[in-house]
Scaffold this motif. Structure first.
Motif: not given
Length: 483
Positions: A309-326, A441-451
């Motif tokens: 069990w892991t502590e996941g991103p609690p908000n959109l800001k942290v999710l954005h950081r996680q998914r752009t890194r992915w 949102m996941i699609v947008f964050f992924s594309l931003r990570g590529y960029w």
């Protein structure tokens, strides 16, 4: 000319969607079959028998890097020390923390620096000292104090250099492991005639769970919107996709948040790459390459049990950081390991794993984004046939929903971890709106990570808001994301 492009693109999207549909239906069937076979083969009887034969089981080193984790570090170490397994050790790597993480460890577990024959079998930043407890109660605990390396991969290498057992667990300090995790992970290793180099298991969100002294006393679905969406996403990834790929020995990666690995194979493959932004897939690929280059057979196994069990991103800001890194990490994988792609020398990985990851994971966000632009163009030029448009849209939506519902059925078949079906209904509800609220949102964050990767921005590990396990209203502390 324009008409030809329009028709050509429509056919491209049709066949792309058709192939993805076929693949997911196949994975759903294979995943269900694999779960049934696994639950039939490995029962509590086998787990109990394994614990009664301590001399027969291989040792396991549990490695967990920590950087500025003062809020959760004590609970986490208590949780790891409480694992039920005859032969294991816990290695906490203090990666140059600037808060009181190390001081809390020293005080709580009565640690002192000890002489240790440290050998740098994998590369990492310099290790300052090795600490062990003066109290025999904590004799399984080792703390590695090192200079900050900037990534989890660097800290993992330091832990592997200290590990004394044949297998190690890669996990995070924001994770809580099930007490029987090590037994569940080692059973398929012992049961296989072909060497198993890695084992993955189901990860879930700890957000919302009740925890006392590092032990989950009540499993609950997350209360927040983002963690709940991630709960359904994680379950679909593990119980459908990876359980299906496991049947064919085609698992693309063992999660960086939790996984069991062969220590010798990992070291011989060069350890973790400190510069990688997707260290889990990078390590998995290089371990496979090592086995193939040396003409050795191997297996990578996924078990359905909820072990972490892991502590996941609690908000959109942290999710954005996680998914752009992915996203950065995925693009980095195809650049650094392009030699594997369509390369028969690497067997399944070269001919199936890498092409699938390229076409249906890396390219998917690009297809979806361009598809949205193309749909807007068709609407503007009034070329949409609304008699079939709504029918196709409903088909795609229902297909995704059915896969998500089947995932929840699979989870219930493994073990009913939530107390009430009302809590499962929360996952069903979120699955029904995921395609409209979460997935774009996941699609947008992924594309931003590529960029960001292509523009060579200064990559930094994002911040993670830790709330700790005891009290969801506890003061928040900002620490880097490692998963």
């Amino acid at each position: 000319m324009v008409d030809n492009i329009v028709y050509g693109y429509q056919y491209l999207i049709f066949f792309y969607a058709l192939m993805m549909t076929i693949i997911y239906i196949a994975l759903t069937i294979l995943g269900y079959y694999n779960i049934y076979q696994t639950k039939t083969r490995y029962t509590e009887k086998e787990q109990e028998l394994l614990n009664l034969l301590p001399s027969k089981v291989p040792g396991i080193s549990v490695v967990a890097p920590a950087y500025n984790e003062e809020v959760i570090i004590i609970d986490n170490v208590n949780s790891l020390l409480g694992l039920h397994y005859p032969k294991f050790e816990v290695i906490i790597v203090n990666d140059g923390s600037k808060d009181s993480t190390l001081d809390l460890l020293i005080e709580k577990f009565e640690l002192e620096a000890v002489p240790f024959p440290y050998i740098g079998k994998t590369r990492c930043r310099p290790v300052k000292r090795i600490l062990k407890s003066k109290n025999p109660k904590y004799d399984k605990l080792t703390v590695v104090d090192k200079e900050n390396g900037g990534t989890k991969a660097d800290a993992m290498n330091a832990g592997i250099n200290v590990a004394q057992y044949d297998y190690f667990i890669n996990t995070d300090v924001d994770c809580i492991l099930d007490r029987d995790t090590l037994t569940k992970c080692i059973l398929p290793v012992l049961d296989s005639k072909i060497p198993v180099i890695a084992v993955g298991a189901t990860m879930r969100m700890s957000n919302g769970c009740e925890v006392e002294e590092g032990v989950i006393t009540r499993v609950k679905p997350p209360k927040g919107f983002i963690p709940t969406f991630q709960e359904t996403e994680y379950l679909r990834s593990y119980l459908v996709a990876k359980m299906g790929w496991s049947v064919l020995n085609l698992i693309p990666n063992v999660s960086g948040g939790f996984g069991l690995f062969s220590t010798s194979v990992c070291i011989n493959a060069g350890g973790y790459d400190p510069l990688s932004h997707a260290e889990d897939m990078d390590m998995t690929l290089r371990m496979v390459a090592y086995m193939r280059d040396n003409g050795q057979k191997y297996r990578i196994v996924q078990i359905p049990d909820s072990c972490c069990w892991t502590e996941g991103p609690p908000n959109l800001k942290v999710l954005h950081r996680q998914r752009t890194r992915w996203g950065r990490g995925l693009l980095q994988i195809f650049i650094n390991h392009r030699r594997f792609l369509f390369n028969r020398r690497y067997g399944r990985t070269g001919l199936w794993v890498m092409p699938y990851a390229l076409i249906f994971e890396f390219i998917a966000p690009i297809i979806e984004f361009t598809g949205f632009i193309f749909l807007a163009f068709l609407l503007f030029t009034k070329q949409v046939n609304f008699n079939t448009f709504w029918l196709m849209l409903l088909y795609v939506y229902l297909l995704g929903l059915v896969v998500s519902l089947h995932t929840i059925v699979n989870d219930l078949m493994v073990k009913k971890v939530y107390r009430t079906y009302k809590e499962y209904f929360r996952l069903v509800l979120f699955s029904s709106v995921e395609a409209f609220l979460y997935h774009p949102m996941i699609v947008f964050f992924s594309l931003r990570g590529y960029w960001e990767f292509l523009t060579q921005r200064d990559f930094k590990w994002g911040a993670m808001t830790r709330q700790g396990f005891k009290n969801p209203n506890a003061p928040q502390v900002i620490t880097p994301v490692t998963g």
